[in-house]
Each structure stands twice: as structure tokens, then as C-alpha cells.
Design a protein around this motif. Structure first.
Motif, PDB file in Angstrom:
ATOM      1  N   ARG A 226      49.842 -52.220  90.254  1.00 25.00           N
ATOM      2  CA  ARG A 226      50.664 -52.877  91.293  1.00 25.00           C
ATOM      3  C   ARG A 226      49.807 -53.828  92.134  1.00 25.00           C
ATOM      4  NH1 ARG A 226      52.391 -47.370  92.039  1.00 25.00           N
ATOM      5  NH2 ARG A 226      54.341 -47.003  90.933  1.00 25.00           N
ATOM      6  N   ASP A 282      59.897 -48.416  87.681  1.00 30.18           N
ATOM      7  CA  ASP A 282      59.636 -48.748  89.080  1.00 30.18           C
ATOM      8  C   ASP A 282      60.582 -49.868  89.495  1.00 30.18           C
ATOM      9  OD1 ASP A 282      58.645 -49.967  91.430  1.00 30.18           O
ATOM     10  OD2 ASP A 282      56.655 -49.123  91.060  1.00 30.18           O
ATOM     11  N   LEU A 284      60.826 -51.706  92.033  1.00 26.99           N
ATOM     12  CA  LEU A 284      60.232 -52.866  92.701  1.00 26.99           C
ATOM     13  C   LEU A 284      59.330 -53.688  91.783  1.00 26.99           C
ATOM     14  CD1 LEU A 284      59.261 -51.424  96.214  1.00 26.99           C
ATOM     15  CD2 LEU A 284      61.206 -52.866  95.611  1.00 26.99           C
ATOM     16  N   TYR A 285      58.774 -53.054  90.778  1.00 24.88           N
ATOM     17  CA  TYR A 285      57.746 -53.734  89.980  1.00 24.88           C
ATOM     18  C   TYR A 285      58.111 -53.939  88.505  1.00 24.88           C
ATOM     19  CZ  TYR A 285      54.328 -53.766  93.742  1.00 24.88           C
ATOM     20  OH  TYR A 285      53.670 -54.039  94.917  1.00 24.88           O
TER      21      TYR A 285
END
Ligand code: SF4
Ligand code: SF4
Length: 437
Positions: A226, A282, A284-285
Motif C-alpha cells: 500500500r 481491499d 480502497l486499494y
């Protein structure tokens, strides 16, 4: 292979993935023949099919033992078995899940935990590792033989290019490689510069996460991923800009950002290409990780598109002289790291570029086998790693090459520890071929 997942694993991401991979294995055993640890130890449980069977037992609820853990530890994660498998079994992802599940249930001996922790924290902290490596290189002649073999002699990296170019690529701000052999990144930047491409290093990026991933710290590895995605994201060209650049004959000056993430350590490249898989859940990622992985190229994938220009830049490559004083091409043996040939399925590109630049490639036996480096394997399984290194060097040196070249920092240092023949990254040779007077 039919599996009945244990209740505690059913409906979890790891359980579903393990189930799907296990079902693709038909238990034929073709993979066993090409497994380095099976070749050395001759034990079914130290080959891929046996390890797959052990992992099947664990996911079905059988309590693993320290012995189970050791069979999994002895795997190099070289993924030679994936290249051999006719059923497309994703062994690399399966062994990751198996190790994680076993490590949750089997406590390692204190010494093992200490060593793994020291490697995990020491190697991934750039300033700490850099300081330790510089100190080690200063006192290298005084070090005991075993330790000296882990500390490469310092080589002058040469100047980093100062020119700016419209075409840009991102280089990894790695952890171990810049401290051990900074000449590799500098040579990469110079070759790219000669081609009119600027190498950009994002200061907030760092270790790719592979070290933590393979040392029982999957959460820490995801944090590394990340952090790198955050550091690279603002530097990457947008999809629209890339499409427009491609339409303009690959004139990436119109792209307005880096056209690729170019990796010169194949172990890191294999890891970054796996960000898409590792971060797929994930919210967000996941999308960003998919794009970062898709834009990642090993140097051996990126440079072939520039072959003709590279060839024009290369000076006549000079090796030994024959009786008529005519230069003969340098004779090079290229060891393709497992992370390049099995992990990324990139084969033959480096050899072809070296030939285009005037080298003679010396063929050797068993080029598909691991050299025993395998990340921290050479420290944690030093006996097997040394056996594999010596076997690999015997093959590589059978026809007396002038140099051995490879494409991953671990392989380079591991092989060099067993021979006086110079072992270098192939981009260092190419850099010399371009910059030699
Ligand atoms: S992993 Fe592939 S080659 Fe190995 S036993 Fe399973 S199906 Fe056969
Ligand atoms: S990854 Fe390599 S060492 Fe591990 S089982 Fe497969 S071939 Fe054998």
C-alpha cells in the motif's frame, strides 16, 4: 483433487482459494521431477505433490506438526513446479496459504523466531541495512568466511544521469539491492538515459514486501504494498494519456507521467505483479493495485522494445583475442532467476539482448533449476542452499564463461559466494557495452 474444508476455514477467502487450487491438481506428479528439493532429498513430502497433500490435510482440519512446517519451510517457492504442471495449479499461492495456516498452529523454536524476526526487521529497514552493509564491507577482509560470503565487495556505482526526459519510468526504491550493489540501479538509470528515458525513484517508496511476505508477516507485506502504491500513484501516466501516447507511435512524451514501473530485481518484480492478487479484497486499494501490477515490467520485458536502438548504442564487445588479434565476443553464462523464468514466465529475452550487443551466450545444463538463494532461504536453509548453489555453479562454469550474469540481487550474491568468476547483473554488462570508450 476433492477437498472437504474444515468448518473454521469454509467461506473464508483463504479457504475458498485453497479449495479452488487443490481441485485443479490431478495428483499426476509431473511436477516432482523438476523440484529441486525433491531432487536433493528424494522424499515425496519435500516435493510439490507431497506438500500439496500436506496442505490439503491442514485445510481439512488435520492439526499440523513441526514436521509439516519443516517440509513447507524447505520449499524454495521457486515455482518450477508451476512451469511443469499441465493443469495450471497455482502452487505459489497455495504454499502461501499453507504456510500461514501452519504458522498459526505450530509455534517455531525460539532461535528460529529470533532469526526470522531479525531478517524481517533488519533487511527491510533501508537505513539500518545500509549502515550494516557499509560496516560489513569496510571490515570484510576480517569477517569469518561464512559471513564474508554474504557481504559483496563494494563497487563504484558510477554517476547517476542528470538529464531529464519526457519519457519516464519508475524504478523501485528497494531495500537490500541499493545497499549491497548500488551499481545495478545506477547502470539501469544510465542505460535508460542513453535511450532517452528518465528513471524516477519515488522517495516514499521502499521494500516491495516480499521479505515480510515470506517471513510470516503477510500484514506487514500488504502495508509495504500500500505504501508503494501511494508513492507511485501520482507519478503514473493516466490510462487516457497512455492510450494517446500509444496512438502516437509510443511517443510517451504525451503521456504526462511514467509509462511503466521497471524492476531490475526479478524477485521484487514477481511480488509487485502479485499486488493485484494480494490486495484484491481491499476496497480502497484493489483497483489501484491492479493497475500498478499491470504497469509493472521486468527490465527484461521493457528493454526488448528498444532492441534496435540499444544495438546501435553498443560498442563492439571485446573479449579475449584470438591468434590474429581479432576481438572475440565475451562469453557469458546467464542464470535466469526462478522469479523471472517461473514467477513471471519471462524467458530468453536477456540472452537475446546480450547477443544483439555482441556477446556469445554459453549454454549450460539444468537452467530451469533454482540456485538456492530464494530470498532468505540461503540463510534459513543454508545446507540445502549451498548444495543447490554448488550444483548450479558446476553447470554454469562447465564451459568456462568469462562472466556469469543474472537478474536478481539474491542470486548474484549467492552465486558469487561460491566462485571467483565475476557474477554481475546483466544490466551492468549492457551499461559497460554502451559506455565503454
Ligand atoms: S501440481 Fe500439477 S503436476 Fe503436480 S501433481 Fe498436481 S496436477 Fe500434477
Ligand atoms: S516451489 Fe520449487 S521447491 Fe517448492 S515445491 Fe515447487 S519446485 Fe519444489
Amino acid at each position: 483433487m476433492q477437498t472437504n474444508l474444515a468448518d473454521w476455514l469454509r467461506d473464508t477467502p483463504d479457504g475458498m482459494e485453497a479449495d479452488s487450487i487443490l481441485r485443479s491438481c490431478v495428483h499426476c506428479g509431473f511436477c516432482t521431477a523438476t523440484c529441486p528439493t525433491y531432487q536433493l532429498l528424494g522424499d515425496e513430502l519435500d516435493g510439490p505433490r507431497g506438500r500439496i497433500y500436506l496442505i490439503k490435510q491442514v485445510v481439512e482440519g488435520v492439526t499440523p506438526t513441526r514436521e509439516t512446517q519443516q517440509h513447507l519451510d524447505r520449499c524454495l517457492t521457486c515455482r518450477n513446479c508451476e512451469s511443469t504442471c499441465p493443469s495450471g495449479v497455482q502452487y505459489g499461492h497455495l504454499i502461501d496459504i499453507g504456510r500461514k495456516l501452519v504458522d498459526r498452529q505450530v509455534e517455531r523454536p525460539a532461535g528460529d523466531r529470533l532469526l526470522r524476526g531479525a531478517l524481517r526487521e533488519g533487511m527491510t529497514r533501508r537505513s539500518l541495512f545500509d549502515t550494516a552493509m557499509r560496516l560489513g564491507q569496510t571490515v570484510r577482509p576480517l569477517l569469518p568466511e561464512a559471513l564474508r560470503a554474504k557481504v559483496p565487495q563494494r563497487r563504484d556505482p558510477g554517476a547517476w544521469p542528470v538529464r531529464s526526459h519526457a519519457r519516464k519510468v519508475i524504478l523501485l526504491n528497494g531495500c537490500v539491492q541499493p545497499a549491497m550493489i548500488p551499481a545495478i540501479d545506477a547502470a539501469t538509470a544510465r542505460v535508460l538515459d542513453a535511450l532517452g528515458i528518465e528513471a524516477v525513484v519515488a522517495p516514499r517508496s521502499g521494500c516491495c514486501g516480499a521479505i515480510r511476505h515470506h517471513l510470516d508477516d503477510q500484514a506487514g507485506a500488504l502495508d509495504d504494498a500500500r505504501r508503494n502504491i501511494d508513492a507511485w500513484w501520482p507519478l503514473l501516466a493516466t490510462d487516457t494519456a497512455l492510450a494517446s501516447a500509444a496512438g502516437a507511435g509510443n511517443d510517451a512524451s504525451r503521456a504526462g507521467g511514467a509509462q511503466a514501473i521497471v524492476i531490475n530485481a526479478s524477485g521484487c518484480g514477481a511480488m509487485i505483479k502479485d499486488y493485484a492478487h494480494l490486495l484484491r479484497h481491499d476496497p480502497l486499494y484493489a483497483d489501484k493495485a491492479a493497475r500498478v501490477s499491470a504497469m509493472t515490467r521486468d527490465l527484461a520485458e521493457f528493454l526488448p522494445a528498444e532492441r534496435e536502438r540499444l544495438q546501435a548504442l553498443c560498442r563492439p564487445a571485446v573479449g579475449a583475442h584470438d591468434g590474429d588479434k581479432r576481438p572475440t565476443p565475451p562469453r557469458l553464462a546467464f542464470h535466469p532467476p526462478c522469479t523471472l523464468q517461473h514467477g513471471q514466465q519471462v524467458r530468453g529475452e536477456v540472452e537475446s539482448l546480450l547477443v544483439a550487443c555482441g556477446a556469445e551466450i554459453v549454454p549450460f545444463a539444468e537452467s530451469h533449476l533454482c540456485c538456492g538463494s530464494a530470498g532468505t532461504y540461503s540463510v534459513l536453509q543454508s545446507t540445502l542452499a549451498t548444495q543447490l548453489r554448488d550444483r548450479k555453479l558446476a553447470s554454469l562454469q562447465a564451459d568456462s564463461p568469462d562472466q556469469i550474469l543474472s537478474a536478481n540481487i539474491g542470486c548474484l550474491t549467492h552465486l558469487q559466494s561460491g566462485t571467483d568468476t565475476p557474477v554481475r547483473h546483466w544490466i551492468e554488462w549492457l551499461d559497460r557495452a554502451i559506455t565503454r570508450a
